[in-house]
Write an enzyme that holds these catalytic residues in place. Structure first.
Site, PDB file in Angstrom:
ATOM      1  N   LEU A 106     -50.229  -4.510 -28.966  1.00  0.00           N
ATOM      2  CA  LEU A 106     -47.914  -5.381 -29.371  1.00  0.00           C
ATOM      3  C   LEU A 106     -47.321  -4.250 -30.232  1.00  0.00           C
ATOM      4  CD1 LEU A 106     -49.574  -9.054 -29.159  1.00  0.00           C
ATOM      5  CD2 LEU A 106     -47.711  -7.728 -27.266  1.00  0.00           C
ATOM      6  N   ASP A 107     -46.103  -4.227 -30.205  1.00  0.00           N
ATOM      7  CA  ASP A 107     -45.222  -3.609 -31.443  1.00  0.00           C
ATOM      8  C   ASP A 107     -45.404  -5.158 -32.624  1.00  0.00           C
ATOM      9  OD1 ASP A 107     -43.164  -5.233 -31.451  1.00  0.00           O
ATOM     10  OD2 ASP A 107     -42.799  -3.936 -29.544  1.00  0.00           O
ATOM     11  N   THR A 108     -45.698  -4.785 -33.893  1.00  0.00           N
ATOM     12  CA  THR A 108     -45.219  -5.258 -35.161  1.00  0.00           C
ATOM     13  C   THR A 108     -44.470  -6.699 -35.425  1.00  0.00           C
ATOM     14  OG1 THR A 108     -45.797  -2.986 -36.067  1.00  0.00           O
ATOM     15  CG2 THR A 108     -45.666  -5.217 -37.619  1.00  0.00           C
ATOM     16  N   ASP A 109     -43.664  -6.111 -34.102  1.00  0.00           N
ATOM     17  CA  ASP A 109     -42.403  -7.619 -34.318  1.00  0.00           C
ATOM     18  C   ASP A 109     -42.999  -8.750 -33.276  1.00  0.00           C
ATOM     19  OD1 ASP A 109     -40.782  -6.977 -36.481  1.00  0.00           O
ATOM     20  OD2 ASP A 109     -39.680  -5.982 -35.121  1.00  0.00           O
ATOM     21  N   SER A 110     -43.718  -8.154 -32.134  1.00  0.00           N
ATOM     22  CA  SER A 110     -44.423  -9.028 -31.108  1.00  0.00           C
ATOM     23  C   SER A 110     -45.639 -10.076 -31.954  1.00  0.00           C
ATOM     24  CB  SER A 110     -44.592  -8.648 -30.221  1.00  0.00           C
ATOM     25  OG  SER A 110     -43.224  -7.583 -29.736  1.00  0.00           O
TER      26      SER A 110
END
Length: 242
Positions: A106-110
């Site tokens: 999951l990307d950092t913002d997710s």
């Protein structure tokens, strides 16, 4: 016979299948296999190495095997360490001595569901596109969403790295200038959900993964982990042919 071997019905009972008597009945009915062969009453197995299936679903009996669900908070890097010193997955599994793998990213913002395991075969297969493991996301997006968008996404759209389609899509709620939608995909390409929704005119403000296969995030609080239960494990292993 090794010193680790135990009666099969004891192993089944310890794994939560049922009482020893109920486990004996499962064996007698031919519903239990060990290393691909139908088990018989009186069998002895090493729970740390035997591959046991009950009614076709894998039973995990090796106590050293780790299977965790983590609700990844926003701002955490999907890796076990980070050269820039940002919070990583290792912060949430300090009590686990084994080396573990995270299933997908999951990307950092997710935010949302990540699976962590020390079973490398399971992790690899869950991430491999050929097994088409569905992943469910809830996204807060810009603007009102057309009721016909789901059909468009099901037919497929073409991004810069090729075509992509969704398994399911629905509108959950709508606000003045934003909407909450749920999208199910089996793609594993980088930022695929964000890129897909941006492509159709609905940039994502917030993204939360709620399911991987049949494993659901449920009411797991951000930054906490739980062990997967035998039912969840059986379904995951079955989905990838293990």
């Amino acid at each position: 016979m090794t010193e680790n071997e135990q009666r099969l019905q004891k192993v089944l009972a310890s794994a939560g299948v049922g009482s020893r008597r109920a486990s004996e009945e499962l064996i007698a009915e031919g519903r239990v296999t060990v290393d691909g062969k139908v088990a018989i009453l009186g069998s002895r197995v090493d729970p740390s190495t035997a591959v046991i299936h009950v009614d076709g679903e894998r039973l995990i009996t090796d106590v050293r095997t780790v299977h965790l669900a983590l609700n990844k908070p926003r701002g955490v890097v999907s890796s076990m360490s980070d050269e820039q010193g940002r919070p990583s997955l290792a912060n949430y599994v300090t009590a686990v001595p084994e080396r573990i793998f995270h299933v997908g990213r999951l990307d950092t913002d997710s935010e949302g569901l990540l699976l962590l395991t020390n079973d490398g075969d399971l992790a690899h297969r869950l991430m491999h596109p050929s097994y088409e493991i569905a992943k469910t996301y809830r996204c807060e997006v810009r603007g009102p969403v057309s009721p016909f968008l789901g059909k468009k996404l099901a037919k497929g759209v073409t991004l810069d790295d090729g075509p992509v389609s969704v398994d399911d899509f629905r509108i959950i709620d709508e606000f003045e200038s934003r909407s909450l939608v749920e999208i199910v995909v089996h793609e594993g390409r980088k930022h695929i959900v964000r890129r897909l929704l941006d492509h159709v005119g609905h940039p994502v403000y917030r993204l939360v993964r709620t399911k991987i296969g049949t494993v659901a995030l449920g009411n797991l609080k951000p930054g906490t982990v739980r062990n997967l239960n035998q039912g969840e494990l059986g379904a995951l292993y079955k989905a990838v042919g293990l």
